[in-house]
Structures are given as structure tokens and as C-alpha cells.
Design a protein around this motif. Structure first.
Motif, PDB file in Angstrom:
ATOM      1  N   MET A 141     -59.154  77.810 -36.234  1.00 24.04           N
ATOM      2  CA  MET A 141     -57.707  77.888 -36.393  1.00 24.04           C
ATOM      3  C   MET A 141     -56.992  77.135 -37.277  1.00 24.04           C
ATOM      4  O   MET A 141     -55.824  77.382 -37.636  1.00 24.04           O
TER       5      MET A 141
ATOM      6  N   GLN B  13     -47.257  88.116 -19.968  1.00 27.90           N
ATOM      7  CA  GLN B  13     -46.679  87.283 -20.882  1.00 27.90           C
ATOM      8  C   GLN B  13     -47.716  87.782 -22.279  1.00 27.90           C
ATOM      9  O   GLN B  13     -46.882  87.879 -23.297  1.00 27.90           O
ATOM     10  N   GLN B  14     -48.659  87.397 -22.061  1.00 24.56           N
ATOM     11  CA  GLN B  14     -49.738  87.543 -23.272  1.00 24.56           C
ATOM     12  C   GLN B  14     -49.547  89.058 -23.498  1.00 24.56           C
ATOM     13  O   GLN B  14     -49.774  89.199 -25.036  1.00 24.56           O
ATOM     14  N   LEU B  15     -49.619  89.688 -22.686  1.00 20.80           N
ATOM     15  CA  LEU B  15     -49.735  91.240 -23.116  1.00 20.80           C
ATOM     16  C   LEU B  15     -48.599  91.784 -23.720  1.00 20.80           C
ATOM     17  O   LEU B  15     -48.595  92.656 -24.726  1.00 20.80           O
ATOM     18  N   GLY B  16     -47.223  91.276 -23.297  1.00 23.98           N
ATOM     19  CA  GLY B  16     -46.066  91.905 -23.875  1.00 23.98           C
ATOM     20  C   GLY B  16     -45.680  92.957 -23.141  1.00 23.98           C
ATOM     21  O   GLY B  16     -46.269  93.318 -21.779  1.00 23.98           O
TER      22      GLY B  16
ATOM     23  N   ASP C 117     -57.142  77.111 -28.958  1.00 25.00           N
ATOM     24  CA  ASP C 117     -56.196  77.955 -30.025  1.00 25.00           C
ATOM     25  C   ASP C 117     -55.632  76.973 -31.155  1.00 25.00           C
ATOM     26  O   ASP C 117     -55.439  77.202 -32.207  1.00 25.00           O
ATOM     27  N   HIS C 118     -55.421  75.641 -30.608  1.00 24.46           N
ATOM     28  CA  HIS C 118     -54.834  74.696 -31.491  1.00 24.46           C
ATOM     29  C   HIS C 118     -55.832  73.712 -32.260  1.00 24.46           C
ATOM     30  O   HIS C 118     -56.408  74.011 -33.175  1.00 24.46           O
TER      31      HIS C 118
ATOM     32  N   GLN D 199     -55.747  89.470 -24.865  1.00 28.17           N
ATOM     33  CA  GLN D 199     -55.683  89.306 -26.357  1.00 28.17           C
ATOM     34  C   GLN D 199     -55.364  87.749 -26.790  1.00 28.17           C
ATOM     35  O   GLN D 199     -54.997  86.814 -26.023  1.00 28.17           O
ATOM     36  N   GLU D 200     -56.189  87.672 -28.157  1.00 30.17           N
ATOM     37  CA  GLU D 200     -55.990  86.457 -28.703  1.00 30.17           C
ATOM     38  C   GLU D 200     -54.658  86.107 -29.011  1.00 30.17           C
ATOM     39  O   GLU D 200     -53.685  86.713 -29.217  1.00 30.17           O
ATOM     40  N   GLY D 201     -54.303  85.009 -28.849  1.00 30.15           N
ATOM     41  CA  GLY D 201     -52.989  84.333 -29.256  1.00 30.15           C
ATOM     42  C   GLY D 201     -52.451  83.531 -28.269  1.00 30.15           C
ATOM     43  O   GLY D 201     -53.172  83.219 -27.405  1.00 30.15           O
ATOM     44  N   ARG D 202     -51.354  82.892 -28.564  1.00 26.72           N
ATOM     45  CA  ARG D 202     -50.652  81.929 -27.381  1.00 26.72           C
ATOM     46  C   ARG D 202     -49.067  82.105 -27.658  1.00 26.72           C
ATOM     47  O   ARG D 202     -48.625  82.432 -28.856  1.00 26.72           O
ATOM     48  N   TRP D 203     -48.624  81.485 -26.913  1.00 26.15           N
ATOM     49  CA  TRP D 203     -47.182  81.303 -26.661  1.00 26.15           C
ATOM     50  C   TRP D 203     -47.018  79.779 -27.210  1.00 26.15           C
ATOM     51  O   TRP D 203     -47.636  78.952 -26.467  1.00 26.15           O
ATOM     52  N   ALA D 204     -46.159  79.430 -28.279  1.00 29.54           N
ATOM     53  CA  ALA D 204     -46.051  78.136 -28.657  1.00 29.54           C
ATOM     54  C   ALA D 204     -45.122  77.264 -27.511  1.00 29.54           C
ATOM     55  O   ALA D 204     -45.587  76.456 -27.148  1.00 29.54           O
ATOM     56  N   VAL D 205     -44.270  78.015 -26.988  1.00 27.06           N
ATOM     57  CA  VAL D 205     -43.505  77.428 -25.795  1.00 27.06           C
ATOM     58  C   VAL D 205     -43.347  78.382 -24.809  1.00 27.06           C
ATOM     59  O   VAL D 205     -42.901  79.502 -25.369  1.00 27.06           O
TER      60      VAL D 205
ATOM     61  N   THR E  41     -51.818  96.274 -27.369  1.00 25.77           N
ATOM     62  CA  THR E  41     -53.083  95.749 -27.107  1.00 25.77           C
ATOM     63  C   THR E  41     -53.622  96.595 -25.670  1.00 25.77           C
ATOM     64  O   THR E  41     -52.892  97.191 -24.908  1.00 25.77           O
TER      65      THR E  41
ATOM     66  N   ALA F  32     -42.162  81.841 -30.064  1.00 23.14           N
ATOM     67  CA  ALA F  32     -42.652  82.987 -30.604  1.00 23.14           C
ATOM     68  C   ALA F  32     -44.370  83.010 -30.215  1.00 23.14           C
ATOM     69  O   ALA F  32     -44.871  81.850 -30.098  1.00 23.14           O
ATOM     70  N   ARG F  33     -44.910  84.238 -29.740  1.00 24.81           N
ATOM     71  CA  ARG F  33     -46.307  84.136 -29.553  1.00 24.81           C
ATOM     72  C   ARG F  33     -46.959  84.191 -30.973  1.00 24.81           C
ATOM     73  O   ARG F  33     -46.642  84.982 -31.690  1.00 24.81           O
ATOM     74  N   MET F  34     -48.021  83.360 -31.180  1.00 21.07           N
ATOM     75  CA  MET F  34     -48.414  83.229 -32.564  1.00 21.07           C
ATOM     76  C   MET F  34     -49.940  83.898 -32.717  1.00 21.07           C
ATOM     77  O   MET F  34     -50.521  83.502 -31.685  1.00 21.07           O
ATOM     78  N   VAL F  35     -50.410  84.483 -33.722  1.00 24.77           N
ATOM     79  CA  VAL F  35     -51.536  85.057 -33.766  1.00 24.77           C
ATOM     80  C   VAL F  35     -52.098  84.788 -35.366  1.00 24.77           C
ATOM     81  O   VAL F  35     -51.289  84.701 -36.327  1.00 24.77           O
TER      82      VAL F  35
ATOM     83  N   GLN G 292     -44.779  88.244 -31.666  1.00 26.54           N
ATOM     84  CA  GLN G 292     -43.608  88.791 -31.114  1.00 26.54           C
ATOM     85  C   GLN G 292     -42.634  87.465 -30.539  1.00 26.54           C
ATOM     86  O   GLN G 292     -43.318  86.551 -30.442  1.00 26.54           O
TER      87      GLN G 292
END
Lengths: 356, 142
Positions: A1, B43-46, B141-142, B2-8, B74, A18-21, A31
Motif C-alpha cells: 500500500m 461503517q466499513q460496508l456503508g 493498510d498503512h 471489504q478492503e479499505g479503511r476509514w482514515a479518521v 459490496t 473519507a474511507r480510502m481504497v 466515500q
């Protein structure tokens, strides 16, 4: 990443939560709060997307117009300065290298806005097929692109510029200033709603973003961008289009100058058309309960006959919709087939596109 | 997930519950174990738009998929955190899947399992371990 590229607005996205991908090699916002809310902002108000990951290839020199005319499926010589056309870069087999918008910036200069995932491929392709009288430069890294979309966009842009925004019709663009920043203002988009795409130097992107948000634009991520373009039945490269799909099968004949001799891939496309298409892209809605997703098989009486290329619940319609390839015999409006949702057949029906 | 993350992002992870590594929560009352998905998961799903749950009477094994949850973007499997028989199903979610977003620990519950092995609940993550699990994935993820 850690190898992901970042747009000039990356820090802003993080600040906004934002949620980043990962998308096309970039770390992008999918989103901010809710895809449904962001989608509604574009349909009813005004939404703002960072699409700086997209690429810009600039062509200049005495041979530039003729070179791009050979490269893309749409007519280029007749494209006036200040106008935009949608077209396809095709390979010799008639498949799609990329789908692009062509901007005529001067008598002897144009640029193509291309998909982020294809920038390097497109650049090599274009350089290979341009002569010494055409210079091709890849400006993708230093160019930011903000898409301001929705019925409220015109008023918002007008408040920031001297440009007569009302007179800038769809598929036209102009060089202007927005809040003092030099911006190429293009009345184009990828949502099916009115809107603008704003090209500027990366250094000004954060300032422009904040100006637009301060005036009410709602930050929108790639998730809403996808549901919006799907409702508008706009193809997405890698889904509806790829190196093997014919533009005609994808329903893009009106962007293809088939009657004339010259663009790369035209001959193969004509040959395939003469034989008759083996499949056709259609829009469908789910009749049964279930959501179609990309790559789900399409079946008829238990036999696989096609494939879903994109699918999602439509926030505007409140139904599940999709695009997919089916045999021509199933492409007529009202035709019914099954989408295999987790190995279960769920009935779907061909409907008119765009969906909204 | 789902892959991904909330930054904050802040997640509502509750001390009185146990959690699976696949982001289901459980609330055990005797041999009745109520199952849903965590605030992190929702939250991950939306925006959740579809929830498919099993029939009452089905037997599930811990770690086995018992249903499917879909958001706008997703599709994700739901995994049984414990083994046993499904004795109640939240049928309301068929019509109001958004309850998973609005109240994942309340109205958004999914099934009740009559567990055949109470020790499986003890083996699940407690609140601190689950928070650590969320953090580790964010760090990856980071």
C-alpha cells in the motif's frame, strides 16, 4: 500500500474522514459519509469529486490533429477549438485500448483525458502511433481534476468566475479563472447530471476544493461516482470495455466513424460488424429479489449465456440495476433472463438506458 | 470485510459483547446467543441494502457462513461465531436493511443461535482484543 500514488487532495480526504481504497494505483476516497447521500447530492444539488487520478495526454505540432484523428474513433478534424468529444482508442483487432474525451485546445493542439488505470498504456500506444510532426506529452502527474456535478453546479461556478457559464454548453470548455486560479472549465462529466470538470495545476487543487465546498458542494467519493455513472449507463473501462470488446457490441456506434477509412482498429470493427455481433451490452433491472454484481453469470434456462459487467442498487430508482453482455437474441427491450446470484437464478429484464 | 479503511473514524465497540475476527458481535444469555455485525463492520460496508438470513431450524458450525450482507458497493458473507441451531431470525431486516447502519447492536440484530457449546463464546474476542484487531488491520493498510 505504501507504493500507492496520492492526488494533491489526499490530505483533504483524510481530514474529511473519507474511507480510502486503492484504485488504479492511487489511494482514493470511496466515500465520505454515505454513498446514498453523496449520490443524492449530485442528483439534487451539487457534489464534488477528486478525479485527479485521471490522465491527460497532450498532443501538439503540425501533425497533431491528423494523428489524433487516426488514434480515436470519433471525428477530430471537425472538432472545433473549445469543444470536447467522447471517443475510443482501439487496437488493430478492434478492441478498446481506452475510452477518452478529446479536447481541441488550439488549431494544432489537443489533449485526451484518459482513465487512470490506462495512462501508461495509452501514452505508449499514442507515442508509438504518432509521427515526428506530433509531440505527445503526459501531463497527468501535474494536473489536478475536480468534477463538480449536479443541477446546482452552474450557479456555483458562476459565482467564482467572470466566464459566461450559462453560455458554456454541454461538451464545451473554456480557459478561465475560478477564484483567481487558472482553470480549464469543461461542461462535461461522468454522472448523467449537469456539471463541470475543472482542470488545473495540482498546486491549486486544495484551494479550489475548499472554495467549492465552502459554497455548498458535497464531497463525493468513487462509490457514488460508480452508482451515478451506472444509472446513466456510461461504460467503465475494465467492466463494459476492455482490449477485447468491440465498441459496437458496447452500444457505442455513435462514437465510431465507421463510414470513413481511417482510425486504428476501424477495419477490424467493420469486419466484426459485417459478420454480425455475437453479443450486445444491455441495461437490465432485477425482477426478482437480489442484486446483480460485476462478473455474475447471466443464464437462460440454466445455460450460461452472458455476464454482468456492472451492477448495483440504484439509489435514485430504489431498484437493482445492471449492465451486461448477452446474445443479440436476448438484447431486445423486455427480454428476460436470469442473473446467477450466488448460484441462484434471479430473474432480470432488459430495460431502456440510461436508467434515469 | 471489504478492503479499505476509514482514515479518521470512531467505532462504537461495546464492552458487554464478544466479537468474532470477522466482525460479528454476540450477546450470550444462557445458551441463547444473539448475533449481529459490529459498528466497525457497518461503517466499513456503508449503506446496507440487502441482508440474507437463514431459516429458523438450520444448524450452523462456528466459522461457517450463515448469510450475506450487501451494501451499495459490496457483498460480504456473515459467519456464525458459534455452533448451534438458529432459533430466531430478524425477518424485519428483509424490509429495513438500513437498521444495520442505524442500530447495529439493537434493531439490526440478525439471528439467535441456541449454542451447543458455550465455551465457543468464551473463545471469542473481548472488547479490548477486538479493538486491537481493528487497529491491526488499519495499521496493515498503512
Amino acid at each position: 500500500m505504501s507504493s500507492l500514488q496520492r492526488t494533491p487532495l489526499h490530505g483533504v480526504h483524510l481530514e474529511l474522514g473519507a474511507r480510502m481504497v486503492p484504485f488504479a494505483g492511487f489511494d482514493m476516497p470511496v466515500q465520505y459519509r454515505s454513498i446514498k447521500q453523496e449520490h443524492a447530492a449530485v442528483r439534487e444539488g451539487v457534489g464534488l469529486f477528486d478525479v485527479s487520478h485521471m490522465g491527460q495526454l497532450h498532443f501538439s505540432g503540425p501533425g497533431a490533429v491528423a494523428a489524433v484523428e487516426r488514434l480515436v474513433s470519433c471525428r477530430v478534424t471537425s472538432l472545433r477549438v473549445g469543444r470536447v468529444r467522447y471517443g475510443l482508442l482501439c487496437n488493430e483487432e478492434g478492441g478498446v485500448v481506452d475510452d477518452v474525451t478529446v479536447y481541441r485546445t488550439a488549431d494544432d493542439a489537443l489533449f485526451l483525458c484518459v482513465n487512470a488505470s490506462n495512462v501508461e498504456k495509452d501514452y505508449r500506444w499514442c507515442v508509438r502511433h504518432c509521427g515526428d510532426d506530433t509531440e505527445v506529452r503526459n501531463h497527468s502527474a501535474e494536473t489536478a481534476l475536480l468534477a463538480l456535478q449536479g443541477p446546482g453546479s452552474e450557479a456555483l461556478v458562476a459565482a467564482l468566475t467572470d466566464l459566461d457559464v450559462g453560455a458554456l454548453r454541454r461538451f464545451r470548455f473554456a480557459e478561465s479563472e475560478l477564484g483567481g486560479l487558472p482553470v480549464t472549465v469543461s461542461r462535461t462529466g461522468y454522472t448523467g447530471s449537469d456539471g463541470f470538470e475543472l482542470y488545473l495545476a495540482g498546486a491549486g487543487a486544495v484551494e479550489l476544493w475548499k472554495m467549492l465546498c465552502d459554497r455548498g458542494a458535497v464531497p463525493c467519493g468513487l462509490g457514488a461516482r460508480d452508482t451515478l455513472r451506472l444509472e446513466a449507463a456510461l461504460p467503465l473501462y475494465g467492466h463494459e470495455l476492455d482490449d477485447t470488446t468491440s465498441p459496437l457490441e458496447a452500444g457505442l456506434a455513435r462514437f465510431v466513424k465507421l463510414d470513413e477509412g481511417g482510425f486504428l482498429g476501424a477495419e477490424a470493427i467493420r469486419e466484426r460488424a459485417a459478420k454480425g455481433p455475437t453479443r450486445q451490452l444491455v441495461g437490465f433491472e432485477m425482477v426478482g429479489r437480489g442484486i446483480a454484481r460485476a462478473d455474475y453469470p447471466i443464464a437462460l434456462e440454466g445455460r450460461p449465456v452472458g455476464v454482468v459487467t456492472s451492477g448495483a442498487p440504484s439509489p435514485t430508482l430504489g431498484k437493482s440495476i445492471g449492465l451486461g453482455y448477452v446474445p443479440p437474441s436476448l438484447a431486445g427491450l423486455g427480454s428476460r433472463f436470469d442473473v446467477m446470484v450466488r448460484d441462484r437464478p434471479i430473474e432480470a429484464q432488459v430495460v431502456e438506458t440510461p436508467f434515469v | 470485510m471489504q478492503e479499505g479503511r476509514w482514515a479518521v473514524a470512531e467505532y462504537d465497540i461495546r464492552a458487554e459483547l464478544r466479537y468474532s475476527r470477522e466482525d460479528e458481535w454476540v450477546r450470550a444469555e444462557g445458551d441463547r446467543v444473539t448475533v449481529g455485525v459490529s459498528d466497525y463492520a457497518q461503517q466499513q460496508l456503508g449503506d446496507v441494502v440487502f441482508v440474507e438470513l437463514p431459516e429458523v431450524g438450520r444448524t450452523v458450525d462456528a466459522g461457517e457462513p450463515f448469510g450475506v450482507i450487501e451494501s451499495v458497493k459490496t457483498v460480504a458473507d456473515l459467519y456464525a461465531p458459534v455452533s448451534g441451531e438458529v432459533v430466531e431470525v430478524n425477518d424485519v431486516l428483509a424490509e429495513t436493511p438500513e437498521a444495520v447502519n442505524e442500530d447495529c447492536y439493537g434493531d439490526g440484530w440478525m439471528i439467535v443461535i441456541a449454542t451447543s457449546d458455550a465455551s465457543e463464546v468464551e473463545a471469542l474476542l473481548d472488547v479490548e482484543a477486538y479493538k486491537q484487531h481493528i487497529k491491526e488491520r488499519a495499521d496493515q493498510d498503512h
